[in-house]
Scaffold this motif. Structure first.
Motif, PDB file in Angstrom:
ATOM      1  N   SER A 297      -4.286  -5.122  -5.374  1.00 15.64           N
ATOM      2  CA  SER A 297      -4.484  -5.942  -4.169  1.00 15.64           C
ATOM      3  C   SER A 297      -5.947  -6.200  -3.894  1.00 15.64           C
ATOM      4  O   SER A 297      -6.285  -7.138  -3.184  1.00 15.64           O
ATOM      5  N   GLY A 298      -6.815  -5.335  -4.384  1.00 17.32           N
ATOM      6  CA  GLY A 298      -8.236  -5.533  -4.163  1.00 17.32           C
ATOM      7  C   GLY A 298      -8.719  -4.956  -2.843  1.00 17.32           C
ATOM      8  O   GLY A 298      -9.851  -5.207  -2.451  1.00 17.32           O
ATOM      9  N   GLU A 299      -7.887  -4.166  -2.148  1.00 14.78           N
ATOM     10  CA  GLU A 299      -8.323  -3.565  -0.890  1.00 14.78           C
ATOM     11  C   GLU A 299      -9.411  -2.541  -1.164  1.00 14.78           C
ATOM     12  O   GLU A 299      -9.411  -1.884  -2.194  1.00 14.78           O
ATOM     13  N   GLU A 300     -10.350  -2.448  -0.251  1.00 13.97           N
ATOM     14  CA  GLU A 300     -11.398  -1.444  -0.343  1.00 13.97           C
ATOM     15  C   GLU A 300     -11.061  -0.315   0.624  1.00 13.97           C
ATOM     16  O   GLU A 300     -10.770  -0.546   1.786  1.00 13.97           O
ATOM     17  N   GLY A 301     -11.093   0.938   0.101  1.00 10.26           N
ATOM     18  CA  GLY A 301     -10.847   2.083   0.967  1.00 10.26           C
ATOM     19  C   GLY A 301      -9.364   2.338   1.170  1.00 10.26           C
ATOM     20  O   GLY A 301      -8.530   1.456   1.033  1.00 10.26           O
ATOM     21  N   ALA A 302      -9.047   3.585   1.462  1.00  9.96           N
ATOM     22  CA  ALA A 302      -7.656   3.976   1.686  1.00  9.96           C
ATOM     23  C   ALA A 302      -7.177   3.426   3.014  1.00  9.96           C
ATOM     24  O   ALA A 302      -7.943   3.325   3.976  1.00  9.96           O
ATOM     25  N   PRO A 303      -5.891   3.042   3.104  1.00 11.14           N
ATOM     26  CA  PRO A 303      -5.364   2.520   4.364  1.00 11.14           C
ATOM     27  C   PRO A 303      -5.350   3.593   5.440  1.00 11.14           C
ATOM     28  O   PRO A 303      -5.173   4.774   5.161  1.00 11.14           O
ATOM     29  N   VAL A 304      -5.562   3.170   6.662  1.00 12.98           N
ATOM     30  CA  VAL A 304      -5.535   4.096   7.800  1.00 12.98           C
ATOM     31  C   VAL A 304      -4.091   4.191   8.286  1.00 12.98           C
ATOM     32  O   VAL A 304      -3.471   3.201   8.659  1.00 12.98           O
ATOM     33  N   LEU A 305      -3.548   5.413   8.317  1.00 17.94           N
ATOM     34  CA  LEU A 305      -2.147   5.626   8.679  1.00 17.94           C
ATOM     35  C   LEU A 305      -2.057   6.634   9.815  1.00 17.94           C
ATOM     36  O   LEU A 305      -3.027   7.350  10.132  1.00 17.94           O
TER      37      LEU A 305
ATOM     38  N   GLY B 150     -10.619   7.315 -15.119  1.00 19.59           N
ATOM     39  CA  GLY B 150     -11.747   6.422 -14.868  1.00 19.59           C
ATOM     40  C   GLY B 150     -11.323   5.085 -14.292  1.00 19.59           C
ATOM     41  O   GLY B 150     -12.114   4.149 -14.219  1.00 19.59           O
ATOM     42  N   ALA B 151     -10.037   4.992 -13.868  1.00 19.12           N
ATOM     43  CA  ALA B 151      -9.542   3.705 -13.383  1.00 19.12           C
ATOM     44  C   ALA B 151     -10.111   3.362 -12.012  1.00 19.12           C
ATOM     45  O   ALA B 151     -10.401   2.204 -11.725  1.00 19.12           O
ATOM     46  N   ARG B 152     -10.259   4.362 -11.144  1.00 19.94           N
ATOM     47  CA  ARG B 152     -10.766   4.180  -9.782  1.00 19.94           C
ATOM     48  C   ARG B 152      -9.873   3.262  -8.956  1.00 19.94           C
ATOM     49  O   ARG B 152     -10.289   2.732  -7.931  1.00 19.94           O
ATOM     50  N   ARG B 153      -8.655   3.032  -9.389  1.00 23.22           N
ATOM     51  CA  ARG B 153      -7.698   2.237  -8.624  1.00 23.22           C
ATOM     52  C   ARG B 153      -6.430   3.073  -8.458  1.00 23.22           C
ATOM     53  O   ARG B 153      -5.964   3.705  -9.392  1.00 23.22           O
ATOM     54  N   TYR B 154      -5.891   3.035  -7.234  1.00 21.56           N
ATOM     55  CA  TYR B 154      -4.787   3.927  -6.914  1.00 21.56           C
ATOM     56  C   TYR B 154      -3.555   3.143  -6.470  1.00 21.56           C
ATOM     57  O   TYR B 154      -3.645   2.149  -5.750  1.00 21.56           O
ATOM     58  N   ARG B 155      -2.430   3.642  -6.893  1.00 15.52           N
ATOM     59  CA  ARG B 155      -1.145   3.061  -6.516  1.00 15.52           C
ATOM     60  C   ARG B 155      -0.405   4.047  -5.631  1.00 15.52           C
ATOM     61  O   ARG B 155      -0.448   5.260  -5.862  1.00 15.52           O
ATOM     62  N   PRO B 156       0.347   3.592  -4.624  1.00 17.79           N
ATOM     63  CA  PRO B 156       1.074   4.514  -3.739  1.00 17.79           C
ATOM     64  C   PRO B 156       2.404   4.967  -4.356  1.00 17.79           C
ATOM     65  O   PRO B 156       3.115   4.189  -4.983  1.00 17.79           O
ATOM     66  N   TRP B 157       2.699   6.239  -4.128  1.00 16.32           N
ATOM     67  CA  TRP B 157       3.969   6.825  -4.536  1.00 16.32           C
ATOM     68  C   TRP B 157       4.462   7.708  -3.382  1.00 16.32           C
ATOM     69  O   TRP B 157       3.657   8.205  -2.580  1.00 16.32           O
ATOM     70  N   LEU B 158       5.723   7.940  -3.316  1.00 15.59           N
ATOM     71  CA  LEU B 158       6.263   9.015  -2.496  1.00 15.59           C
ATOM     72  C   LEU B 158       6.519  10.194  -3.416  1.00 15.59           C
ATOM     73  O   LEU B 158       7.189  10.054  -4.449  1.00 15.59           O
ATOM     74  N   ALA B 159       5.950  11.332  -3.075  1.00 17.07           N
ATOM     75  CA  ALA B 159       6.125  12.540  -3.883  1.00 17.07           C
ATOM     76  C   ALA B 159       6.923  13.552  -3.072  1.00 17.07           C
ATOM     77  O   ALA B 159       6.559  13.866  -1.930  1.00 17.07           O
ATOM     78  N   ALA B 160       7.991  14.048  -3.650  1.00 14.55           N
ATOM     79  CA  ALA B 160       8.885  14.944  -2.908  1.00 14.55           C
ATOM     80  C   ALA B 160       9.193  16.199  -3.711  1.00 14.55           C
ATOM     81  O   ALA B 160       9.321  16.151  -4.945  1.00 14.55           O
TER      82      ALA B 160
ATOM     83  N   ARG C 220      -1.988   7.713  -6.744  1.00 13.33           N
ATOM     84  CA  ARG C 220      -2.180   8.117  -8.130  1.00 13.33           C
ATOM     85  C   ARG C 220      -2.992   7.053  -8.876  1.00 13.33           C
ATOM     86  O   ARG C 220      -2.742   5.855  -8.724  1.00 13.33           O
ATOM     87  N   PRO C 221      -3.959   7.484  -9.684  1.00 12.94           N
ATOM     88  CA  PRO C 221      -4.793   6.517 -10.409  1.00 12.94           C
ATOM     89  C   PRO C 221      -3.968   5.750 -11.434  1.00 12.94           C
ATOM     90  O   PRO C 221      -3.053   6.286 -12.054  1.00 12.94           O
ATOM     91  N   GLU C 222      -4.321   4.504 -11.601  1.00 14.34           N
ATOM     92  CA  GLU C 222      -3.589   3.648 -12.527  1.00 14.34           C
ATOM     93  C   GLU C 222      -4.554   2.652 -13.149  1.00 14.34           C
ATOM     94  O   GLU C 222      -5.405   2.084 -12.470  1.00 14.34           O
TER      95      GLU C 222
END
Length: 784
Positions: free
Chosen positions: A488-496, A510-520, A780-782
């Motif tokens: 998406s190109g967003e800068e910084g983690a979303p505020v929740l 070294g990707a420096r890009r993160y994708r959201p997951w639900l971890a249970a 998680r980095p992707e």
């Protein structure tokens, strides 16, 4: 003399060859038949190069396979892959790939040489009373060549080799110490470190990391282990602070050595393929006994020691989960023990090998070790080996050591000097046989193997053999590709909302890009009081999310054993994050997501069990069908043996009565025969007396002789009747033996596994027994 299959083709017997006359060193007609259960007390095969050790080892493994006894084979030289070179039809084209190199070196036509070899092998096998049907039975046995650290055969995945050992080991302090020590020593051997368990910082640190993880119920892999070397989950070792005992800078250098190994291009071959699950190595999906050959000739010495140690430890862990038995359940065969079980040094493989030799017999696990030199074997293990097969030896030192191992004293047939002289001059394929289960010392020569003895297989030849299996194994072990996602190109983690817990996986890409997951992390409990089941199954699920996701679909969840609870709670700097789906921001505390996970687990999670109604037996929780089937077979074998024993007892009484009658009939025949002989002599005397006697009327004497002749005829009739009675009793004995054999066959059929169907059934959990312990939003980095 023709060898009949009925003599040797019996369950529980291994046909290894023919006995040899100690004086002439020539084969006799007496077959060398050993009971399979005798090998549960282990065996050693010793002999110089060219003595025929490999052939004897293959003979033994062929016999075990035909008796449906699986085997794990450690092959440091590459010879044991010859077990896959069989063709019941003896077609020249089957032999051609394996004789082409020899044909080129001799300047011969490969086709002609292949025809000669096929003919020679067929004639050799048949000369030992074997036929194509027997070769076909062995040919049908599943056989796989595994090549750890290489893609030539089926590769071996070591990702789970540091998993928690079974409770039977964890609860025994001595067993745990041995298991832990050999595991750590094997890991350090991979780095070329020979460490003292009492003084080495590396050894003590790794021991602490592993023991604490296992005590907490965790399974580790090598990658996680490297991370914990730098940041251990404890602050003290003994009474000393961690930083005083082993400073972070030194730990980092140690971790770097590990990382250099696992980051090398070759190490990727250790992380794909089949895992070291012993049950799967012993049996295929249909429950058929396998021969699993681990070819390690291509590995370095360090890598060999590392792998052999891990394999032996996994075998011990599997062994601890088995029930006791007095039969041979499986074989571990090592083709060359040199360097792995020395009498002086203590390599990592030595402790688990000693454990197996001391304890494996109680579980029906037989160990067979092969070596060129008796000094390769540690003396502590010698007393635990029940059967010795010794071929020709070169040096006097070797011969003396073997004689000492055989008892060190003269045998009834062979003196110490005779044994020494014979060992030095034994022909090829001829072996001394000394067994705790046999009296005295015997000599035998090995039978013709059913497998073509091509010699050591190269990596290319292994690849050619395994090609049909490799594609299937690779397909099963290849992870599913991750779906393509556009950042998406967003800068910084979303505020929740603060109620939504977040974790950030450390970035090693070294990707420096993160994708959201639900971890249970969830637990599903299964209770069944009637069956005594109180089982809890843990799930670690990672559910990938994207901006279009409307609700969590846990059917897409991926199982990964990652400690996400320990990941940092703060976002890494200068990282970019993909957009979150809207439902996450609206799910306070992720409670709705947790509820949907519970619903998904309630709908889909089942505990699969197996049962055999006729035997009233059911599997244990998490017991594989293959293992349950083996328990059924064990029970059927016990019932069959009990039934046959009772049957034999009943028939023994009948046979005893017939034998008693037979003895009386034989005595009666002998008496009638003696009486007849006596009467004949008397008649003859009377006739001669009547004709040539001096006094008295001759007519009266002749009448007396005639009367006696009448008695002879009567006694002759009595003898005939006695003989007839004797023959009738002999026929009754033969009929009784035939009847017993038929009833034994009927019992064998009655307790055939085919008559005891196994069915599966499911236990479902209650909603109240499903718990979501932890649920977080995991970034998680992707790489895109």
């Amino acid at each position: 003399m023709k060898i009949e299959k009925s003599i040797y083709e019996k369950a529980g017997l291994f046909y290894l060859g023919k006995d040899v006359d100690p004086q002439t060193l020539k084969a006799t007609e007496l077959l060398t038949l050993l009971k399979s259960k005798d090998f549960s007390t282990h065996a050693a095969i010793i002999g110089m190069t060219g003595s025929g050790k490999t052939g004897l080892g293959i003979d033994l493994l062929e016999e075990a396979a035909i008796d449906r006894i699986p085997a794990i084979v450690i092959d440091p030289k590459g010879d044991m892959g010859n077990l896959l070179l069989t063709d019941p039809e003896f077609r020249p084209e089957s032999f051609r790939p394996w004789v082409e190199a020899e044909a080129r070196s001799k300047g011969e036509d490969p086709e002609t040489l292949a025809q000669q070899v096929a003919s020679t092998w067929k004639e050799g096998i048949e000369s030992w009373g074997q036929d194509s049907e027997r070769v076909a039975r062995f040919h049908a046995v599943p056989k796989v060549i595994y090549t750890p650290g290489s893609q030539a055969g089926i590769p071996v995945n070591l990702a789970g080799t540091l998993c928690r050992p079974p409770e039977a080991i964890l609860t025994d302090s001595d067993d745990l110490a041995t298991y832990l020590q050999s595991t750590v020593a094997g890991l350090l051997a991979l780095l070329g470190i020979e460490a003292d368990p009492l003084e080495s910082k590396e050894f003590i640190l790794l021991s602490q990391i592993l023991s604490r993880a296992w005590s907490a119920g965790e399974d580790l892999d090598i990658g996680t282990l490297v991370g914990r070397i730098v940041q251990p989950p404890f602050q003290k070792i003994g009474v000393l602070p961690l930083e005083s005992f082993y400073p972070e800078k030194e730990r980092f250098r140690f971790a770097t050595r590990f990382n250099a190994v696992i980051a090398s291009p070759n190490f990727v071959n250790w992380l794909s393929g089949e895992s070291l699950q012993i049950e799967r190595l012993l049996y295929d999906e249909a429950g058929n006994a396998k021969i699993s050959i681990f070819s390690i000739a291509h590995l370095s010495d360090k890598e060999r020691m590392f792998f052999v140690t891990l394999l032996l430890n996994r075998l011990i862990a599997w062994m601890r989960t088995q029930s006791g038995t007095n039969r041979l359940r499986t074989l571990l065969y090592m083709d060359e023990i040199y360097g792995y079980f020395p009498p002086v040094k203590n390599p990592p493989s030595k402790e688990p090998m000693i454990t197996l030799l001391k304890q494996a017999r109680a579980y029906g696990l037989g160990v067979v070790l092969s070596t060129q030199n008796p000094v390769d074997l540690d003396y502590k293990g010698l007393s635990n080996i029940g059967t010795w097969c010794i071929g020709r030896l070169q040096t006097r030192q070797d011969i003396e050591r073997v004689i000492d191992g055989l008892g060190g004293k003269a045998d009834e047939q062979l003196s110490r000097e005779t044994i020494a002289r014979t060992l030095a001059n034994l022909p090829k394929r001829t072996f001394f046989l000394k067994s705790a289960h046999l009296q005295g010392i015997r000599l035998f020569t090995t039978r013709w193997v059913m497998s073509y003895l091509k010699g050591p297989l190269s990596k290319e030849e292994i690849a050619r053999l395994i090609a049909p299996l490799k594609s299937k194994a690779t397909a099963q072990s290849t992870p599913a590709e991750t779906a393509d996602v556009t950042p998406s190109g967003e800068e910084g983690a979303p505020v929740l909302d603060p109620s939504i817990p977040q974790r950030f996986e450390p970035d090693s890409t070294g990707a420096r890009r993160y994708r959201p997951w639900l971890a249970a992390h969830a637990r599903v409990a299964f209770h069944d009081a009637r069956r005594g089941i109180d089982e809890s199954v843990e799930h670690r699920l990672f559910l990938p999310l994207d901006a279009e996701t409307e609700r969590p679909d846990w059917s897409r969840g991926e199982k990964e054993d990652l400690p996400f609870e320990r990941w940092p709670v703060n976002a890494p700097s200068r990282a970019r994050f993909l957009s979150l789906p809207s439902f996450v921001a609206q799910d306070r505390g992720l409670k709705k997501s947790a509820t949907s996970l519970k619903e998904a687990l309630y709908r889909n999670e089942r505990l699969t069990l197996y049962r055999c109604r006729k035997l009233k037996m059911e599997s244990e929780p998490n017991e594989e069908e293959t293992h349950f089937r083996l328990r059924i077979e064990d029970r059927l074998r016990e019932l069959k043996e009990e039934a046959i024993e009772k049957l034999k007892e009943r028939y023994a009484a009948k046979e005893a009565r017939l034998q008693e009658r037979l003895q009386r009939a034989q005595e009666r025949v002998e008496k009638e025969r003696e009486d007849q002989t006596s009467s004949l002599i008397s008649v003859g005397a009377s006739i001669l007396g009547a004709l040539f006697g001096g006094r008295g009327p001759t007519a009266g004497k002749i009448g007396t002789a005639i009367n006696r002749s009448g008695r002879v005829l009567k006694e002759r009739g009595d003898l005939s009747r006695a003989q007839q009675h004797l023959e009738e009793i002999q026929e009754q004995l033969e009929a009784l033996a035939q009847e017993l054999e038929e009833k034994i066959d009927a019992i064998d059929e009655k307790y055939s596994l085919d008559n005891y169907p196994i069915e599966s059934f499911l236990l479902r959990p209650r909603k109240s027994d499903i718990t979501v312990d932890t649920l977080v939003l995991a970034w998680r980095p992707e790489i895109f």
